[in-house]
Design a protein around this motif. Structure first.
Motif, mmCIF file in Angstrom:
data_model
loop_
_atom_site.group_PDB
_atom_site.id
_atom_site.type_symbol
_atom_site.label_atom_id
_atom_site.label_comp_id
_atom_site.label_asym_id
_atom_site.label_seq_id
_atom_site.Cartn_x
_atom_site.Cartn_y
_atom_site.Cartn_z
ATOM 1 N N ALA A 206 0.819 -1.209 0.000
ATOM 2 C CA ALA A 206 0.000 0.000 0.000
ATOM 3 C C ALA A 206 0.853 1.258 0.000
ATOM 4 O O ALA A 206 0.378 2.341 0.365
ATOM 5 N N THR A 207 2.114 1.157 -0.420
ATOM 6 C CA THR A 207 3.050 2.282 -0.342
ATOM 7 C C THR A 207 2.499 3.519 -1.044
ATOM 8 O O THR A 207 2.055 3.451 -2.194
ATOM 9 N N TYR A 208 2.544 4.641 -0.345
ATOM 10 C CA TYR A 208 2.014 5.916 -0.835
ATOM 11 C C TYR A 208 2.905 7.023 -0.274
ATOM 12 O O TYR A 208 3.295 6.970 0.894
ATOM 13 N N PRO A 209 3.262 8.032 -1.067
ATOM 14 C CA PRO A 209 4.180 9.072 -0.565
ATOM 15 C C PRO A 209 3.632 9.797 0.658
ATOM 16 O O PRO A 209 2.450 10.152 0.710
ATOM 17 N N ASP A 210 4.511 9.996 1.635
ATOM 18 C CA ASP A 210 4.185 10.783 2.834
ATOM 19 C C ASP A 210 2.892 10.318 3.487
ATOM 20 O O ASP A 210 2.008 11.128 3.797
ATOM 21 N N ALA A 211 2.759 9.026 3.704
ATOM 22 C CA ALA A 211 1.512 8.471 4.235
ATOM 23 C C ALA A 211 1.771 7.716 5.528
ATOM 24 O O ALA A 211 2.891 7.331 5.850
ATOM 25 N N THR A 212 0.690 7.505 6.296
ATOM 26 C CA THR A 212 0.709 6.599 7.439
ATOM 27 C C THR A 212 -0.292 5.475 7.163
ATOM 28 O O THR A 212 -1.250 5.652 6.400
ATOM 29 N N SER A 220 1.494 -1.038 11.172
ATOM 30 C CA SER A 220 1.561 0.271 10.519
ATOM 31 C C SER A 220 2.653 0.364 9.460
ATOM 32 O O SER A 220 3.129 1.453 9.153
ATOM 33 N N ASP A 221 3.067 -0.757 8.886
ATOM 34 C CA ASP A 221 4.062 -0.749 7.814
ATOM 35 C C ASP A 221 3.390 -0.479 6.467
ATOM 36 O O ASP A 221 2.185 -0.695 6.310
ATOM 37 N N PRO A 222 4.162 -0.058 5.454
ATOM 38 C CA PRO A 222 3.574 0.175 4.124
ATOM 39 C C PRO A 222 3.067 -1.104 3.462
ATOM 40 O O PRO A 222 2.225 -1.041 2.571
ATOM 41 N N SER A 223 3.584 -2.277 3.864
ATOM 42 C CA SER A 223 3.164 -3.531 3.254
ATOM 43 C C SER A 223 2.833 -4.554 4.335
ATOM 44 O O SER A 223 3.221 -4.403 5.499
ATOM 45 N N PHE A 224 2.123 -5.607 3.899
ATOM 46 C CA PHE A 224 1.699 -6.651 4.836
ATOM 47 C C PHE A 224 1.811 -7.996 4.133
ATOM 48 O O PHE A 224 1.442 -8.125 2.962
ATOM 49 N N PHE A 225 2.324 -9.016 4.847
ATOM 50 C CA PHE A 225 2.466 -10.349 4.260
ATOM 51 C C PHE A 225 1.282 -11.208 4.691
ATOM 52 O O PHE A 225 1.116 -11.521 5.874
ATOM 53 N N SER A 229 -5.679 -17.573 4.864
ATOM 54 C CA SER A 229 -6.899 -17.176 4.161
ATOM 55 C C SER A 229 -7.684 -16.189 5.020
ATOM 56 O O SER A 229 -7.751 -16.324 6.246
ATOM 57 N N GLY A 230 -8.276 -15.192 4.371
ATOM 58 C CA GLY A 230 -9.072 -14.220 5.102
ATOM 59 C C GLY A 230 -9.198 -12.907 4.368
ATOM 60 O O GLY A 230 -8.718 -12.738 3.242
ATOM 61 N N GLU A 231 -9.858 -11.957 5.013
ATOM 62 C CA GLU A 231 -10.036 -10.607 4.468
ATOM 63 C C GLU A 231 -8.983 -9.686 5.076
ATOM 64 O O GLU A 231 -8.803 -9.660 6.299
ATOM 65 N N TYR A 232 -8.296 -8.954 4.222
ATOM 66 C CA TYR A 232 -7.264 -8.020 4.662
ATOM 67 C C TYR A 232 -7.659 -6.620 4.222
ATOM 68 O O TYR A 232 -8.185 -6.427 3.114
ATOM 69 N N TRP A 233 -7.397 -5.630 5.067
ATOM 70 C CA TRP A 233 -7.700 -4.254 4.682
ATOM 71 C C TRP A 233 -6.620 -3.308 5.210
ATOM 72 O O TRP A 233 -5.888 -3.637 6.144
ATOM 73 N N VAL A 234 -6.542 -2.170 4.567
ATOM 74 C CA VAL A 234 -5.601 -1.130 4.988
ATOM 75 C C VAL A 234 -6.266 0.227 4.866
ATOM 76 O O VAL A 234 -7.060 0.464 3.948
ATOM 77 N N SER A 235 -5.967 1.094 5.801
ATOM 78 C CA SER A 235 -6.402 2.490 5.764
ATOM 79 C C SER A 235 -5.146 3.354 5.666
ATOM 80 O O SER A 235 -4.267 3.278 6.525
ATOM 81 N N VAL A 236 -5.060 4.143 4.596
ATOM 82 C CA VAL A 236 -3.868 4.949 4.322
ATOM 83 C C VAL A 236 -4.242 6.426 4.430
ATOM 84 O O VAL A 236 -5.109 6.908 3.704
ATOM 85 N N THR A 237 -3.573 7.116 5.339
ATOM 86 C CA THR A 237 -3.816 8.545 5.536
ATOM 87 C C THR A 237 -2.754 9.335 4.792
ATOM 88 O O THR A 237 -1.561 9.182 5.051
ATOM 89 N N THR A 238 -3.197 10.180 3.842
ATOM 90 C CA THR A 238 -2.294 10.972 3.017
ATOM 91 C C THR A 238 -2.709 12.431 3.077
ATOM 92 O O THR A 238 -3.730 12.788 3.682
ATOM 93 N N ASP A 239 -1.937 13.268 2.400
ATOM 94 C CA ASP A 239 -2.304 14.678 2.321
ATOM 95 C C ASP A 239 -3.555 14.885 1.477
ATOM 96 O O ASP A 239 -4.184 15.939 1.538
ATOM 97 N N CYS A 240 -3.893 13.908 0.658
ATOM 98 C CA CYS A 240 -5.090 13.994 -0.166
ATOM 99 C C CYS A 240 -6.326 13.463 0.544
ATOM 100 O O CYS A 240 -7.437 13.609 0.044
ATOM 101 N N GLY A 241 -6.167 12.806 1.658
ATOM 102 C CA GLY A 241 -7.295 12.231 2.357
ATOM 103 C C GLY A 241 -6.980 10.848 2.888
ATOM 104 O O GLY A 241 -5.818 10.452 2.983
ATOM 105 N N VAL A 242 -8.012 10.097 3.213
ATOM 106 C CA VAL A 242 -7.879 8.748 3.744
ATOM 107 C C VAL A 242 -8.394 7.759 2.702
ATOM 108 O O VAL A 242 -9.528 7.876 2.234
#
Length: 404
Positions: A206-212, A220-225, A229-242
Motif C-alpha cells: 500500500a506504499t504511498y508518498p508521505d503516508a501513514t 503500521s508498515d507500508p506492506s503486509f504479508f 486465508s481471510g479478508e485483509y484491509w488497509v487504511s492509508v492517511t495521506t495529504d489527499c485524504g484517507v
C-alpha cells in the motif's frame, strides 16, 4: 475488493496547454499562488514565463508560493528559477505536502545563466508598476535531490525564498517546473481478490508518498504479508485524504491422499487438475490419471496441482504385489515456502523418526535422525527438484521441493 476514498483536498493540474520553453527548458508547471513580501500583486511571478518581474526587494524579504500541482523527484532538474536585471543571492527551500521543508539551498550570484534580454514590466517595493527598458534575463535550473536532498517519494507542493544581498537589490521574475513527475491523488490498490499457494503467501503493498498506514491487525508498515486465508484491509492517511482498500486472500491447501483401491490399483481420493505419479522417487512416464495400476514392488506417491497451479504431494505407499500395503503414513506434513530460493522448513503434526533428502536422480544428499524438533530447517544451495522423505511410525511421507 472494496475501495473507500475520503478526499480532503483536490489537486488541480496546471500542465501547459501549449509547449513553452525558457532558456531551452520546457515549462510544465509553475506557481499558481504567491505572497509578495510587500503585499503587492502576485501576477508578476505566478503563471508561465512572461515579461513581468519583482525588483528591488528588501534584503531579508521572504516569498512563499504554491505550485499548481504536486511534484516528485525524477531524473534531471525539476525546478527553474528566473530573475531579471541583477543576478541575486537567495536562500531557497521547498515546501513538502507533509507541511515540512526540504534542506535549504544557497543560490549565489555566479550560479545564474544569462539568456535572451527582454523588456520588463516590473513591480517595485512600493507596488508601483513601471514599464522598463530591455535588460538581462537569467535562469537557474535546480534538482530536487541534488540541491534540496529530497527522496524519491517526497512530494513538493510549494517553495520559500529568502532574498539576500545583491549589487542593486534582489529581484525575481518566476519560478517554474521543468521536470519531475506530477503527483496525483490516486486510490490505494491492493489488487483483486486472489488465491495463492500454501507456503507462498502474498505481499500486499500500500506504499504511498508521505503516508501513514493502519492494517487490519493494527500494524503500521507500508506492506503486509498475507499467509492465511481471510479478508485483509488497509487504511492509508495521506495529504489527499484517507484511502481504504480490502482484499480477500485464499491460501490453497493442496493435500492429496492415495489409497489401495484393490486389484493392484492406487487411487488419489480427491479430483485435481493434474496428476503425476512417481515410483521410487522417479517419474512414471504417462502416469497422469487419478488412478494408477502398479506393476512392480516399491514406493508410490502422486504430485497433483489444482486449477491455480498450486501443487501438493500425497502420502507414500510402499507396496508388495504379494503382501499388499507394507507402509502407509497418514501423518500431516508440509514444506514451506515451496517453491523457494534454497531455504525451507519441514513441519509435521508428529515427530518423524528420520528425514532424508534426495535429488531428482535419486542420490541421497542428507540423512538425519530427528531428536525433538517438529520443524526442521533445510538449506539447499543449488536450484533444482528435491524430495524430502520423512519416516514416521506408520510409514513414510514424501514431499517434492522446488528450489529456484
Amino acid at each position: 475488493m472494496k475501495k473507500i476514498v475520503l478526499l480532503t483536498c483536490l489537486i488541480a493540474l496546471n500542465f501547459m496547454s501549449k509547449s513553452q520553453t525558457l532558456g531551452g527548458y520546457p515549462i510544465i508547471g509553475y506557481l499558481v499562488d504567491a505572497v509578495h513580501p510587500d503585499g503587492c500583486v502576485v501576477s508578476a511571478v505566478t503563471g508561465p514565463p512572461d515579461d513581468s518581474t519583482w525588483v528591488n526587494l528588501t534584503v531579508g524579504d521572504t516569498l512563499s508560493g504554491t505550485f499548481g500541482n504536486q511534484w516528485i523527484d525524477s531524473t534531471g532538474n525539476e525546478l527553474l528559477l528566473e530573475t531579471s536585471f541583477n543576478t541575486a543571492n537567495y536562500n531557497v527551500r521547498l515546501r513538502l505536502s507533509s507541511g515540512l521543508y526540504s534542506s535549504t539551498h544557497a543560490v549565489s550570484v555566479g550560479d545564474w545563466t544569462a539568456i535572451t534580454d527582454t523588456t520588463w514590466v516590473y513591480v517595485e517595493t512600493n507596488c508601483n508598476v513601471t514599464v522598463f527598458f530591455p535588460h538581462n534575463r537569467y535562469v537557474l535550473p535546480l534538482d530536487f535531490n541534488t540541491h534540496f536532498g529530497l527522496g524519491a517519494t517526497e512530494v513538493v507542493d510549494g517553495i520559500e525564498i529568502v532574498f539576500l544581498t545583491s549589487t542593486s537589490g534582489p529581484d525575481l521574475a518566476g519560478i517554474h517546473i521543468i521536470g519531475g513527475t506530477a503527483f496525483d491523488c490516486g486510490a490505494v490498490d491492493l489488487g483483486n481478490d486472489t488465491t495463492v499457494c500454501n507456503g507462498q503467501g502474498l505481499v500486499l503493498d500500500a506504499t504511498y508518498p508521505d503516508a501513514t498506514y493502519l492494517w487490519q491487525d493494527g500494524s503500521s508498515d507500508p506492506s503486509f504479508f498475507a499467509n492465511e486465508s481471510g479478508e485483509y484491509w488497509v487504511s492509508v492517511t495521506t495529504d489527499c485524504g484517507v484511502f481504504t482498500d480490502t482484499i480477500d486472500v485464499i491460501i490453497a491447501n493442496v493435500n492429496p491422499m492415495i489409497i489401495d483401491a484393490g486389484g493392484n490399483v492406487l487411487q488419489c481420493t480427491d479430483p485435481f487438475f493434474s496428476y503425476q505419479w512417481y515410483y521410487n522417487d522417479t517419474i512414471i512416464p504417462g502416469a497422469t490419471d487419478q488412478n494408477h495400476t502398479i506393476l512392480n514392488n516399491g514406493s508410490y506417491y502422486v504430485i497433483v496441482s489444482d486449477s491455480n497451479e498450486c501443487e501438493g504431494t500425497s502420502n507414500t505407499i510402499e507396496l508388495d504385489l504379494v503382501n499388499g500395503i507394507l507402509e502407509l503414513s497418514k501423518t500431516s506434513m508440509s514444506i514451506f515456502p515451496n517453491p523457494n530460493v534454497g531455504r525451507c522448513t519441514l513441519s509435521a503434526s508428529v515427530l518423524p523418526d528420520e528425514v532424508s533428502v534426495y535429488n531428482s536422480v535419486g542420490q541421497m544428499l542428507l540423512n538425519q535422525v530427528v531428536n525433538d524438533e517438529k520443524e526442521l530447517l533445510f538449506d539447499l544451495s543449488e536450484a533444482g527438484v528435491y524430495f524430502i522423505h520423512a519416516r514416521f511410525d506408520d510409514g513414510v511421507v514424501v514431499r517434492k521441493v522446488i528450489v529456484r
